[in-house]
Scaffold this active site. Sequence first.
Site, mmCIF file in Angstrom:
data_model
loop_
_atom_site.group_PDB
_atom_site.id
_atom_site.type_symbol
_atom_site.label_atom_id
_atom_site.label_comp_id
_atom_site.label_asym_id
_atom_site.label_seq_id
_atom_site.Cartn_x
_atom_site.Cartn_y
_atom_site.Cartn_z
ATOM 1 N N ASP A 165 0.841 -1.192 0.000
ATOM 2 C CA ASP A 165 0.000 0.000 0.000
ATOM 3 C C ASP A 165 0.887 1.257 0.000
ATOM 4 O O ASP A 165 1.732 1.422 -0.873
ATOM 5 C CB ASP A 165 -0.959 -0.073 1.196
ATOM 6 N N HIS A 193 -6.995 -6.909 0.156
ATOM 7 C CA HIS A 193 -5.935 -5.913 0.013
ATOM 8 C C HIS A 193 -4.651 -6.248 0.762
ATOM 9 O O HIS A 193 -3.597 -5.720 0.433
ATOM 10 C CB HIS A 193 -6.485 -4.569 0.508
#
Length: 304
Positions: free
Chosen positions: A116, A282
């Site tokens: 991320d 994610h």
Amino acid sequence: MSEITPQGDSPFIEGFTLSDVRLANGITLRVAMGGEGPPLLLLHGHPQNHLAWRKIAPQLAQKYRVILPDLRGYGDSDKPPSDETHRPYSKRVMADDISLLIEALGWERVAFVGHDRGARVGHRLALDHPEKLSCCVFVDIAPTATMYALTDKTFATRYFWWFFLIQPYPLPETMIGHDPALFLRKHIDGQLKTPGATSDEIFNDYLRCYQNKAMIHAVCEDYRAAATIDLDDDAQDSDKRIESPLLLLWGEKGTVGQLYNVVDTWQDKARHVQGQALPCGHSPHEEVPELFLSQLQCFLDSVL
């Protein structure tokens, strides 16, 4: 001059110790470290801190010197003031932190893994300080400029915080600050597709940090930089490529995996690219840690 101040054993990652590392630029980063061997640096994303790596760090420490920093603005690292340009939270400045950390710990080069926001810092680190990296692993991202350029209703709905957090101060800070626990829970539950991947104990530590108004502001500045000065820096360096081997790992159930051909988005950003989807959302290292570790170890064995 850098300075390393021990902070005791990690209460969450067995065999790891905590230190505050004051860098040559005056910023202090909280860093967890464990193991012996070649250096392997893992950099978390939003809204987590270094505990995001808790499920794989002990295994990696059997073979590597594992370094887990909190990004500036996050966790227990410094949260310096920003300015109207958002430069203090640009990926270039955050990457400079990591370059200085590598030097402060006495290493010339490290293997790098970023998730991320940490992977976006890693992208800039690979462009600005290529000599510091032996290889890169980016987890669940496409390039920032690509994601903004391809924005449509689906992306804007799923990744609403990319557009909410960049609103001028103090709107997002005030709204999040009214109920940080609600925002954090909705964010994590929406991103991760594996129930129970974040235990209550770990969520509470993420929340402990997220309740700090300085961190909320730093997070907003991170995203404001990504939508402004980071795009300018990327445009100016559009001819540069990541020179070290790059592995991409992403969750096939997540937004990035469902909206983009992830490997294709990096083909003109790096010279040596490979990638693999994993059956999760994610955060593969939190959702399917054994699979993630297997893919990571295979890559590291092939390039180091």
